[in-house]
Design a protein around this motif. Sequence first.
Motif, short mmCIF file in Angstrom:
data_model
loop_
_atom_site.label_atom_id
_atom_site.label_comp_id
_atom_site.label_asym_id
_atom_site.label_seq_id
_atom_site.Cartn_x
_atom_site.Cartn_y
_atom_site.Cartn_z
N GLY A 35 0.79 -1.21 0.00
CA GLY A 35 0.00 0.00 0.00
C GLY A 35 0.83 1.27 0.00
O GLY A 35 0.29 2.37 0.11
N THR A 36 2.17 1.13 -0.12
CA THR A 36 3.03 2.32 -0.09
C THR A 36 3.25 2.92 -1.46
O THR A 36 3.91 3.95 -1.57
CB THR A 36 4.39 1.95 0.52
N THR A 37 2.73 2.28 -2.51
CA THR A 37 2.93 2.81 -3.86
C THR A 37 2.18 4.13 -4.01
O THR A 37 0.97 4.20 -3.80
CB THR A 37 2.41 1.81 -4.92
N THR A 38 2.91 5.17 -4.35
CA THR A 38 2.29 6.48 -4.52
C THR A 38 1.77 6.64 -5.93
O THR A 38 2.31 6.07 -6.88
CB THR A 38 3.32 7.59 -4.24
N PRO A 39 0.67 7.39 -6.09
CA PRO A 39 0.13 7.61 -7.44
C PRO A 39 1.20 8.21 -8.35
O PRO A 39 1.95 9.09 -7.94
CB PRO A 39 -1.01 8.62 -7.19
N SER A 40 1.29 7.72 -9.54
CA SER A 40 2.32 8.17 -10.47
C SER A 40 1.70 8.54 -11.80
O SER A 40 0.55 8.21 -12.08
CB SER A 40 3.39 7.08 -10.66
N THR A 41 2.49 9.19 -12.59
CA THR A 41 2.01 9.63 -13.90
C THR A 41 1.87 8.44 -14.83
O THR A 41 2.58 7.44 -14.69
CB THR A 41 2.99 10.63 -14.50
N PRO A 42 0.97 8.52 -15.81
CA PRO A 42 0.79 7.43 -16.77
C PRO A 42 2.08 7.20 -17.56
O PRO A 42 2.92 8.10 -17.71
CB PRO A 42 -0.33 7.94 -17.68
N LEU B 121 5.05 -4.22 -12.14
CA LEU B 121 6.49 -4.12 -11.84
C LEU B 121 6.80 -2.90 -10.98
O LEU B 121 7.64 -2.95 -10.09
CB LEU B 121 7.28 -4.07 -13.15
N ARG B 122 6.10 -1.80 -11.24
CA ARG B 122 6.29 -0.58 -10.45
C ARG B 122 5.89 -0.83 -9.00
O ARG B 122 6.57 -0.40 -8.06
CB ARG B 122 5.48 0.56 -11.06
N GLU B 123 4.76 -1.52 -8.79
CA GLU B 123 4.29 -1.82 -7.44
C GLU B 123 5.26 -2.76 -6.71
O GLU B 123 5.53 -2.59 -5.52
CB GLU B 123 2.90 -2.44 -7.50
N LEU B 124 5.79 -3.75 -7.43
CA LEU B 124 6.77 -4.66 -6.84
C LEU B 124 8.02 -3.91 -6.42
O LEU B 124 8.60 -4.16 -5.36
CB LEU B 124 7.13 -5.76 -7.83
N ASP B 125 8.46 -2.99 -7.27
CA ASP B 125 9.66 -2.21 -6.98
C ASP B 125 9.45 -1.34 -5.75
O ASP B 125 10.31 -1.24 -4.87
CB ASP B 125 10.03 -1.35 -8.20
N LYS C 74 11.41 -1.64 -2.12
CA LYS C 74 12.12 -0.52 -1.53
C LYS C 74 11.68 -0.29 -0.09
O LYS C 74 12.50 0.00 0.79
CB LYS C 74 11.89 0.74 -2.36
N THR C 75 10.37 -0.41 0.15
CA THR C 75 9.85 -0.24 1.50
C THR C 75 10.41 -1.30 2.44
O THR C 75 10.82 -1.01 3.57
CB THR C 75 8.30 -0.33 1.50
N ILE C 76 10.46 -2.55 1.97
CA ILE C 76 10.98 -3.65 2.79
C ILE C 76 12.48 -3.47 3.02
O ILE C 76 12.99 -3.72 4.12
CB ILE C 76 10.68 -5.00 2.12
#
Length: 297
Positions: free
Chosen positions: A118-125, A268-272, A276-278
């Motif tokens: 849940g730490t993925t921040t909204p990003s540009t398309p 892939l962005r969410e996994l990355d 990073k959070t972990i």
Amino acid sequence: MKKWVRSISREPITYFLILGSVLYFLHAWLNPEDKTNSRVINVDRDSLVQFIQFRTQSFDDKASKKLDSLSPDGLANIINQYIREEALYRQAMEYGLSQNDYVIKRRMVQKMEFLAEGTTTPSTPFTNIELQAFYEEHLEDYKLPPTVTFTHVFFSEEHHGNVIDQLAQKTLEMLNKNRVRFDQAPNYGDRFPFRLNYVRRTQQEIASHFGEAMAQTVFKLLPHKKVWQGPISSEFGKHLVLLTRVEAARSPPLRDVRDQLVKELERLRELDSKQKTIDELIDGFEIKSSPEFQGRF
């Protein structure tokens, strides 16, 4: 009375209960706000809604509506289930049953991983340049396999036995002599257990119906819209094939796989982000390694 007391004092369970009580009251004194070990089970709307959500694995407002729709007996049943679960859980925690339990450890790790997701921040398309670059890098993953289009006339080995080859050859000559069309195939042969017409089907799909040997043979044939070919053996009998189209493996245009590319890049962005959070969490710990494993990770 004294004999009864002496008898009880010899039972190991007595010491277990006394020790458990001492540990409980000590922990309760040191942690007055710890609800896990509280002897008070509050039956309120929030607790029951959460209980229903976890039982149904549905975390939306349906749980609240379900609670309101329960009959008096149904509500009483839910409340009793909740009380039973809370009591058993709290007593298990009080006895320390969660310690050194790998199943519980993995469950807690999974919860932390879920929080990290849940730490993925909204990003540009993603831009067209990013999509094109990713597509070209993973072109093989999106490549479409070769396909064939054909119809067939089938002869069952079970029905025709030893004369099947002769019958198939004779029918092949007749089909070509009369220039039997694609749409006329149902007028000949026996009923096949699967399809009659196969349009843009892969070798894997053909093999699932006819067997690998026939699939390989069909994909080696040259297409011809007016020439029947065969006989070809399958796991069921003999086949005469009118192969009208063969399409080689190809890479679809980016527009056809754009949605797939976006979903994969988002994954892939969410996994990355999760990793990073972990990694940041791990950096907060001091890692001490025995000499045997130093420099191995």
